[in-house]
Design a protein around this motif. Structure first.
Motif, PDB file in Angstrom:
ATOM      1  N   ALA A 109      12.779 -17.044   9.204  1.00  0.00           N
ATOM      2  CA  ALA A 109      12.709 -15.933  10.160  1.00  0.00           C
ATOM      3  C   ALA A 109      13.252 -14.647   9.528  1.00  0.00           C
ATOM      4  N   ALA A 110      14.303 -14.747   8.731  1.00  0.00           N
ATOM      5  CA  ALA A 110      14.863 -13.572   8.054  1.00  0.00           C
ATOM      6  C   ALA A 110      13.886 -13.044   7.009  1.00  0.00           C
ATOM      7  N   ILE A 111      13.219 -13.949   6.319  1.00  0.00           N
ATOM      8  CA  ILE A 111      12.237 -13.536   5.309  1.00  0.00           C
ATOM      9  C   ILE A 111      11.060 -12.834   5.992  1.00  0.00           C
ATOM     10  N   ILE A 112      10.631 -13.337   7.132  1.00  0.00           N
ATOM     11  CA  ILE A 112       9.566 -12.675   7.900  1.00  0.00           C
ATOM     12  C   ILE A 112      10.018 -11.275   8.306  1.00  0.00           C
ATOM     13  N   GLY A 113      11.255 -11.157   8.746  1.00  0.00           N
ATOM     14  CA  GLY A 113      11.806  -9.838   9.106  1.00  0.00           C
ATOM     15  C   GLY A 113      11.791  -8.875   7.933  1.00  0.00           C
ATOM     16  N   GLU A 114      12.142  -9.373   6.754  1.00  0.00           N
ATOM     17  CA  GLU A 114      12.109  -8.544   5.542  1.00  0.00           C
ATOM     18  C   GLU A 114      10.676  -8.117   5.220  1.00  0.00           C
ATOM     19  N   MET A 115       9.728  -9.047   5.370  1.00  0.00           N
ATOM     20  CA  MET A 115       8.326  -8.709   5.128  1.00  0.00           C
ATOM     21  C   MET A 115       7.850  -7.634   6.104  1.00  0.00           C
ATOM     22  N   LYS A 116       8.284  -7.721   7.341  1.00  0.00           N
ATOM     23  CA  LYS A 116       7.892  -6.724   8.347  1.00  0.00           C
ATOM     24  C   LYS A 116       8.466  -5.350   7.997  1.00  0.00           C
ATOM     25  N   LYS A 117       9.687  -5.334   7.464  1.00  0.00           N
ATOM     26  CA  LYS A 117      10.272  -4.061   7.013  1.00  0.00           C
ATOM     27  C   LYS A 117       9.435  -3.459   5.891  1.00  0.00           C
ATOM     28  N   HIS A 118       9.066  -4.289   4.934  1.00  0.00           N
ATOM     29  CA  HIS A 118       8.244  -3.809   3.811  1.00  0.00           C
ATOM     30  C   HIS A 118       6.892  -3.319   4.311  1.00  0.00           C
ATOM     31  N   ARG A 119       6.298  -4.038   5.250  1.00  0.00           N
ATOM     32  CA  ARG A 119       5.019  -3.624   5.810  1.00  0.00           C
ATOM     33  C   ARG A 119       5.157  -2.247   6.464  1.00  0.00           C
ATOM     34  N   ASP A 120       6.220  -2.064   7.226  1.00  0.00           N
ATOM     35  CA  ASP A 120       6.438  -0.777   7.899  1.00  0.00           C
ATOM     36  C   ASP A 120       6.586   0.362   6.886  1.00  0.00           C
ATOM     37  N   GLU A 121       7.304   0.102   5.791  1.00  0.00           N
ATOM     38  CA  GLU A 121       7.488   1.132   4.764  1.00  0.00           C
ATOM     39  C   GLU A 121       6.172   1.458   4.063  1.00  0.00           C
ATOM     40  N   HIS A 122       5.388   0.440   3.767  1.00  0.00           N
ATOM     41  CA  HIS A 122       4.088   0.678   3.131  1.00  0.00           C
ATOM     42  C   HIS A 122       3.130   1.379   4.094  1.00  0.00           C
ATOM     43  N   LEU A 123       3.183   1.017   5.369  1.00  0.00           N
ATOM     44  CA  LEU A 123       2.329   1.674   6.353  1.00  0.00           C
ATOM     45  C   LEU A 123       2.719   3.148   6.505  1.00  0.00           C
ATOM     46  N   ALA A 124       4.019   3.439   6.446  1.00  0.00           N
ATOM     47  CA  ALA A 124       4.468   4.839   6.521  1.00  0.00           C
ATOM     48  C   ALA A 124       3.940   5.641   5.336  1.00  0.00           C
ATOM     49  N   LEU A 125       3.992   5.065   4.132  1.00  0.00           N
ATOM     50  CA  LEU A 125       3.442   5.751   2.959  1.00  0.00           C
ATOM     51  C   LEU A 125       1.935   5.907   3.061  1.00  0.00           C
ATOM     52  N   LEU A 126       1.261   4.876   3.546  1.00  0.00           N
ATOM     53  CA  LEU A 126      -0.188   4.951   3.727  1.00  0.00           C
ATOM     54  C   LEU A 126      -0.545   6.070   4.700  1.00  0.00           C
ATOM     55  N   THR A 127       0.200   6.173   5.773  1.00  0.00           N
ATOM     56  CA  THR A 127      -0.031   7.231   6.756  1.00  0.00           C
ATOM     57  C   THR A 127       0.202   8.603   6.140  1.00  0.00           C
ATOM     58  N   LEU A 128       1.274   8.736   5.360  1.00  0.00           N
ATOM     59  CA  LEU A 128       1.566   9.998   4.688  1.00  0.00           C
ATOM     60  C   LEU A 128       0.438  10.363   3.728  1.00  0.00           C
ATOM     61  N   PHE A 129       0.026   9.416   2.897  1.00  0.00           N
ATOM     62  CA  PHE A 129      -1.010   9.681   1.898  1.00  0.00           C
ATOM     63  C   PHE A 129      -2.349  10.003   2.540  1.00  0.00           C
ATOM     64  N   THR A 130      -2.724   9.277   3.581  1.00  0.00           N
ATOM     65  CA  THR A 130      -4.001   9.577   4.234  1.00  0.00           C
ATOM     66  C   THR A 130      -3.927  10.926   4.943  1.00  0.00           C
ATOM     67  N   GLY A 131      -2.743  11.320   5.396  1.00  0.00           N
ATOM     68  CA  GLY A 131      -2.569  12.667   5.954  1.00  0.00           C
ATOM     69  C   GLY A 131      -2.781  13.728   4.892  1.00  0.00           C
ATOM     70  N   PHE A 132      -2.231  13.499   3.695  1.00  0.00           N
ATOM     71  CA  PHE A 132      -2.467  14.420   2.573  1.00  0.00           C
ATOM     72  C   PHE A 132      -3.957  14.523   2.284  1.00  0.00           C
ATOM     73  N   GLU A 133      -4.620  13.365   2.272  1.00  0.00           N
ATOM     74  CA  GLU A 133      -6.050  13.342   1.969  1.00  0.00           C
ATOM     75  C   GLU A 133      -6.827  14.185   2.989  1.00  0.00           C
ATOM     76  N   THR A 134      -6.532  14.003   4.254  1.00  0.00           N
ATOM     77  CA  THR A 134      -7.218  14.741   5.320  1.00  0.00           C
ATOM     78  C   THR A 134      -6.916  16.232   5.248  1.00  0.00           C
ATOM     79  N   ASP A 135      -5.638  16.568   5.049  1.00  0.00           N
ATOM     80  CA  ASP A 135      -5.210  17.969   5.074  1.00  0.00           C
ATOM     81  C   ASP A 135      -5.634  18.761   3.841  1.00  0.00           C
ATOM     82  N   TYR A 136      -5.555  18.128   2.671  1.00  0.00           N
ATOM     83  CA  TYR A 136      -5.741  18.877   1.428  1.00  0.00           C
ATOM     84  C   TYR A 136      -7.070  18.632   0.723  1.00  0.00           C
ATOM     85  N   TYR A 137      -7.760  17.560   1.098  1.00  0.00           N
ATOM     86  CA  TYR A 137      -8.998  17.221   0.390  1.00  0.00           C
ATOM     87  C   TYR A 137     -10.118  16.867   1.377  1.00  0.00           C
TER      88      TYR A 137
END
Length: 182
Positions: A109-137
């Motif tokens: 259960a703790a390992i799943i929690g850690e994976m969910k944290k990593h997923r959230d961090e990667h999703l935040a970066l994905l959202t940031l990058f796709t925002g850059f793509e939309t705004d600048y390109y």
């Protein structure tokens, strides 16, 4: 890649002070090659000593002169040589992957929690990058030169983050299945 090359790319695109280069790292380059302001200043000093960058001292009221750095001709040649030199494939090093291999010895259960944290961090970066793509390109097929090259690096970041989110989803689903059957 060394920090020297990332700074040289930054200066090839736009002259700047150490502070301005640091800000550019925070906004864009740092998503692909990170550095602290201290590392940037130390590297600028070395690049200057090696004749790869030059600077102009600009007077400031009540403060020491600021140094505006530019890439020297020698630096441009070195950067051009480095840009076409072979790049080895980086070996995969993943603390998380090794921890997953050890999952049977830990709290699932703790390992799943850690994976969910990593997923959230990667999703935040994905959202940031796709925002850059939309705004600048907005019209990528029309891009050339520097803008095209920046866009292609951004696309690599987007694809990487998409893959990471998908992998985290896969791992979370599999571990949750295992936990429910355990």
């Amino acid at each position: 890649m060394a920090l020297e090359h990332a700074i040289m790319v930054s200066l090839a695109e736009r002259p700047g002070t150490g502070y301005e280069i640091g800000r550019q790292f925070e906004r864009s380059i740092g998503h692909f090659w990170s550095a602290t302001h201290q590392q940037i200043y130390r590297t600028l000093k070395k690049l200057h000593a090696d004749g790869l960058v030059a600077y102009e001292a600009v007077p400031q009221d009540g403060r020491p002169d600021k140094k505006v750095y530019t890439l020297s001709d020698r630096g441009r040649r070195a950067l051009a040589e480095w840009a076409v030199s072979p790049t080895p494939v980086a070996p995969l090093r993943s603390d998380l992957g090794v921890k997953l291999r050890a999952a049977e010895f830990g709290d699932l259960a703790a390992i799943i929690g850690e994976m969910k944290k990593h997923r959230d961090e990667h999703l935040a970066l994905l959202t940031l990058f796709t925002g850059f793509e939309t705004d600048y390109y907005p019209a990528p097929d029309d891009l050339t030169g520097r803008k095209l090259h920046q866009y292609l690096v951004l696309r690599g970041g987007i694809r990487n983050e998409q893959g990471q989110v998908e992998w985290c989803d896969e791992v979370i689903a599999a571990l949750e299945r295992e936990l429910s059957h355990g």
